[in-house]
Design an enzyme around this catalytic site. Sequence first.
Site, PDB file in Angstrom:
ATOM      1  N   THR A   7      11.991   2.022   9.838  1.00  7.23           N
ATOM      2  CA  THR A   7      10.722   1.818   9.133  1.00  7.23           C
ATOM      3  C   THR A   7      10.324   0.347   9.211  1.00  7.23           C
ATOM      4  O   THR A   7      11.179  -0.525   9.346  1.00  7.23           O
ATOM      5  CB  THR A   7      10.831   2.235   7.643  1.00  7.23           C
ATOM      6  OG1 THR A   7       9.613   1.913   6.979  1.00  7.23           O
ATOM      7  CG2 THR A   7      11.957   1.530   6.918  1.00  7.23           C
ATOM      8  N   ASN A   9       8.470  -0.758   6.706  1.00  4.31           N
ATOM      9  CA  ASN A   9       8.064  -0.981   5.318  1.00  4.31           C
ATOM     10  C   ASN A   9       9.252  -1.449   4.468  1.00  4.31           C
ATOM     11  O   ASN A   9      10.187  -0.688   4.204  1.00  4.31           O
ATOM     12  CB  ASN A   9       7.480   0.342   4.786  1.00  4.31           C
ATOM     13  CG  ASN A   9       6.900   0.206   3.408  1.00  4.31           C
ATOM     14  OD1 ASN A   9       7.479  -0.431   2.537  1.00  4.31           O
ATOM     15  ND2 ASN A   9       5.740   0.817   3.198  1.00  4.31           N
ATOM     16  N   GLU A  36       2.864   7.172  15.378  1.00  4.99           N
ATOM     17  CA  GLU A  36       2.516   8.228  14.411  1.00  4.99           C
ATOM     18  C   GLU A  36       1.367   9.046  14.972  1.00  4.99           C
ATOM     19  O   GLU A  36       0.301   8.517  15.259  1.00  4.99           O
ATOM     20  CB  GLU A  36       2.141   7.617  13.061  1.00  4.99           C
ATOM     21  CG  GLU A  36       3.364   7.158  12.292  1.00  4.99           C
ATOM     22  CD  GLU A  36       3.124   6.906  10.801  1.00  4.99           C
ATOM     23  OE1 GLU A  36       2.027   7.234  10.303  1.00  4.99           O
ATOM     24  OE2 GLU A  36       4.037   6.387  10.159  1.00  4.99           O
ATOM     25  N   ASP A  66       8.164   9.468   5.847  1.00  4.89           N
ATOM     26  CA  ASP A  66       6.711   9.455   5.861  1.00  4.89           C
ATOM     27  C   ASP A  66       6.237   9.892   4.484  1.00  4.89           C
ATOM     28  O   ASP A  66       6.729  10.880   3.936  1.00  4.89           O
ATOM     29  CB  ASP A  66       6.151  10.371   6.954  1.00  4.89           C
ATOM     30  CG  ASP A  66       4.755   9.910   7.370  1.00  4.89           C
ATOM     31  OD1 ASP A  66       4.546   8.688   7.469  1.00  4.89           O
ATOM     32  OD2 ASP A  66       3.869  10.755   7.572  1.00  4.89           O
ATOM     33  N   GLY A 143       2.801  -0.612  -2.172  1.00  6.14           N
ATOM     34  CA  GLY A 143       1.762   0.364  -1.838  1.00  6.14           C
ATOM     35  C   GLY A 143       0.873   0.720  -3.021  1.00  6.14           C
ATOM     36  O   GLY A 143       0.314  -0.150  -3.703  1.00  6.14           O
ATOM     37  N   TYR A 144       0.769   2.004  -3.301  1.00  5.01           N
ATOM     38  CA  TYR A 144      -0.118   2.504  -4.356  1.00  5.01           C
ATOM     39  C   TYR A 144       0.545   2.524  -5.739  1.00  5.01           C
ATOM     40  O   TYR A 144      -0.033   3.045  -6.688  1.00  5.01           O
ATOM     41  CB  TYR A 144      -0.593   3.929  -3.992  1.00  5.01           C
ATOM     42  CG  TYR A 144      -1.425   3.988  -2.722  1.00  5.01           C
ATOM     43  CD1 TYR A 144      -2.810   3.852  -2.778  1.00  5.01           C
ATOM     44  CD2 TYR A 144      -0.828   4.161  -1.479  1.00  5.01           C
ATOM     45  CE1 TYR A 144      -3.580   3.897  -1.626  1.00  5.01           C
ATOM     46  CE2 TYR A 144      -1.585   4.208  -0.308  1.00  5.01           C
ATOM     47  CZ  TYR A 144      -2.961   4.076  -0.392  1.00  5.01           C
ATOM     48  OH  TYR A 144      -3.718   4.120   0.750  1.00  5.01           O
ATOM     49  N   ASP A 145       1.747   1.984  -5.841  1.00  3.92           N
ATOM     50  CA  ASP A 145       2.474   2.043  -7.127  1.00  3.92           C
ATOM     51  C   ASP A 145       1.669   1.527  -8.325  1.00  3.92           C
ATOM     52  O   ASP A 145       1.761   2.103  -9.411  1.00  3.92           O
ATOM     53  CB  ASP A 145       3.804   1.270  -7.026  1.00  3.92           C
ATOM     54  CG  ASP A 145       4.866   2.063  -6.275  1.00  3.92           C
ATOM     55  OD1 ASP A 145       4.648   3.269  -6.023  1.00  3.92           O
ATOM     56  OD2 ASP A 145       5.908   1.480  -5.939  1.00  3.92           O
ATOM     57  N   HIS A 170       8.990  10.705  -5.675  1.00  7.36           N
ATOM     58  CA  HIS A 170       8.999  11.561  -4.490  1.00  7.36           C
ATOM     59  C   HIS A 170      10.150  11.172  -3.556  1.00  7.36           C
ATOM     60  O   HIS A 170      10.899  12.021  -3.090  1.00  7.36           O
ATOM     61  CB  HIS A 170       7.637  11.424  -3.794  1.00  7.36           C
ATOM     62  CG  HIS A 170       7.183  10.001  -3.636  1.00  7.36           C
ATOM     63  ND1 HIS A 170       7.054   9.150  -4.709  1.00  7.36           N
ATOM     64  CD2 HIS A 170       6.888   9.253  -2.543  1.00  7.36           C
ATOM     65  CE1 HIS A 170       6.677   7.949  -4.293  1.00  7.36           C
ATOM     66  NE2 HIS A 170       6.574   7.987  -2.978  1.00  7.36           N
ATOM     67  N   ARG A 171      10.335   9.860  -3.346  1.00  5.28           N
ATOM     68  CA  ARG A 171      11.391   9.386  -2.426  1.00  5.28           C
ATOM     69  C   ARG A 171      12.776   9.644  -3.030  1.00  5.28           C
ATOM     70  O   ARG A 171      13.682  10.068  -2.338  1.00  5.28           O
ATOM     71  CB  ARG A 171      11.180   7.892  -2.138  1.00  5.28           C
ATOM     72  CG  ARG A 171      12.199   7.273  -1.183  1.00  5.28           C
ATOM     73  CD  ARG A 171      11.718   5.969  -0.595  1.00  5.28           C
ATOM     74  NE  ARG A 171      10.508   6.150   0.190  1.00  5.28           N
ATOM     75  CZ  ARG A 171       9.266   5.835  -0.243  1.00  5.28           C
ATOM     76  NH1 ARG A 171       9.087   5.283  -1.425  1.00  5.28           N
ATOM     77  NH2 ARG A 171       8.213   6.073   0.512  1.00  5.28           N
TER      78      ARG A 171
HETATM   79  P1  ITT Z   1       6.689   3.225   8.240  1.00  7.94           P
HETATM   80  O1  ITT Z   1       5.832   4.319   8.844  1.00  7.94           O
HETATM   81  O2  ITT Z   1       7.031   2.122   9.192  1.00  7.94           O
HETATM   82  O3  ITT Z   1       7.912   3.776   7.534  1.00  7.94           O
HETATM   83  P2  ITT Z   1       4.386   2.830   6.517  1.00  7.94           P
HETATM   84  O4  ITT Z   1       4.068   1.813   5.456  1.00  7.94           O
HETATM   85  O5  ITT Z   1       3.416   2.997   7.646  1.00  7.94           O
HETATM   86  O6  ITT Z   1       5.859   2.514   7.049  1.00  7.94           O
HETATM   87  P3  ITT Z   1       3.815   5.518   5.557  1.00  7.94           P
HETATM   88  O7  ITT Z   1       2.936   5.849   6.702  1.00  7.94           O
HETATM   89  O8  ITT Z   1       4.784   6.551   5.103  1.00  7.94           O
HETATM   90  O9  ITT Z   1       4.657   4.200   5.817  1.00  7.94           O
HETATM   91  O10 ITT Z   1       3.054   5.049   4.250  1.00  7.94           O
HETATM   92  C1  ITT Z   1       1.852   5.523   3.833  1.00  7.94           C
HETATM   93  C2  ITT Z   1       1.238   4.598   2.816  1.00  7.94           C
HETATM   94  O11 ITT Z   1       1.645   5.019   1.523  1.00  7.94           O
HETATM   95  C3  ITT Z   1       1.614   3.116   2.948  1.00  7.94           C
HETATM   96  O12 ITT Z   1       0.475   2.338   2.687  1.00  7.94           O
HETATM   97  C4  ITT Z   1       2.648   2.915   1.883  1.00  7.94           C
HETATM   98  O13 ITT Z   1       2.600   1.607   1.359  1.00  7.94           O
HETATM   99  C5  ITT Z   1       2.253   3.955   0.839  1.00  7.94           C
HETATM  100  N1  ITT Z   1       3.459   4.446   0.164  1.00  7.94           N
HETATM  101  C6  ITT Z   1       4.503   5.105   0.709  1.00  7.94           C
HETATM  102  N2  ITT Z   1       5.454   5.323  -0.216  1.00  7.94           N
HETATM  103  C7  ITT Z   1       4.980   4.802  -1.375  1.00  7.94           C
HETATM  104  C8  ITT Z   1       5.511   4.676  -2.675  1.00  7.94           C
HETATM  105  O14 ITT Z   1       6.708   5.116  -2.984  1.00  7.94           O
HETATM  106  N3  ITT Z   1       4.755   4.091  -3.590  1.00  7.94           N
HETATM  107  C9  ITT Z   1       3.530   3.608  -3.304  1.00  7.94           C
HETATM  108  N4  ITT Z   1       2.962   3.649  -2.095  1.00  7.94           N
HETATM  109  C10 ITT Z   1       3.696   4.248  -1.137  1.00  7.94           C
END
Ligand code: ITT
Length: 187
Positions: A7, A9, A36, A66, A143-145, A170-171
Site C-alpha cells: 500500500t 497509504n 487499480e 481496498d 482520510g475521511y476519519d 471496517h479494517r
Molecule cells: P492504496 O491503494 O495504496 O492502499 P489508497 O489511499 O489509494 O491506498 P484506497 O483506494 O483503499 O487506498 O482508499 C480510498 C480512500 O478512502 C482514500 O482516500 C483513503 O484515505 C480513504 N480511506 C480508506 N480507509 C480509510 C479509513 O479507515 N478511514 C478514513 N478514510 C479511509
Amino acid sequence: MNINLVTSNQGKVEELTSILEPFGHNASQLDISCPEIQASTLEEVVDFGLEWLHNQGTKSPLVIDDAGVFVDELKGFPGVYSRYVYDTISPKGLLKQMEGIENRAASFKCVLGLLLEDGSTHKFVGECNGNIIHEIRGDGGFGYDPIFIPDGSDRTFAELLPEEKNEISHRGRAMKNLLAFVSEKGL
Ligand code: ITT
C-alpha cells in the site's frame, strides 16, 4: 508470519501493523503502486490487484487493502471512488455535496486481499456503519476519519484512540477475519 503490506497509504500501514503485531506477525510496507481497475466493487479491485502482484512475482505472503466510504443518500458514492474524491474535492468537498441532506447514514467498507506463498488468494471483508457529520472533527486517523461518527459513539474516527478505532472499524473487523483464517491454517 512476515507479511508484506502492499500500500502507498501510511495510515493503513499503521493500523494494519498495530493489529498484526500483538498476534506475533511481522509486517513491513511494500510501497508498490498496484494498478487499480475501474470497477464497481472493492472486491473486484482486490481480485485484480492480487492477480497482478502474483504475476509480478511480488514477495508473499502479502496483504492489500481496498476501502471506501459509502453514503446512503448518494447511492453509495464515493464508494470505490473514495480515493479519487479524496484527492480532488477532499472530505470538505464531500460535506459540500451533502449540504441539505438530512439522512447522513454511511458505512465504511474494507476488503483485505491475502496472497500466500502457495499462490492462493483469499479475501476478508469488514464494515462499519455510522453517520457523516457536518464539519471536520479530530486530528487522528486519516482520510475521511474526521467526518465519520461510527454507530454507538459520539466521537469521530479521528477523535478515537487508534486502538478504539481498530476495535470497531471496517479494517479492524476485516483483520479479525483474516487473523482467524491465518490461525486456523496454522500460518
Ligand atoms: P492504496 O491503494 O495504496 O492502499 P489508497 O489511499 O489509494 O491506498 P484506497 O483506494 O483503499 O487506498 O482508499 C480510498 C480512500 O478512502 C482514500 O482516500 C483513503 O484515505 C480513504 N480511506 C480508506 N480507509 C480509510 C479509513 O479507515 N478511514 C478514513 N478514510 C479511509
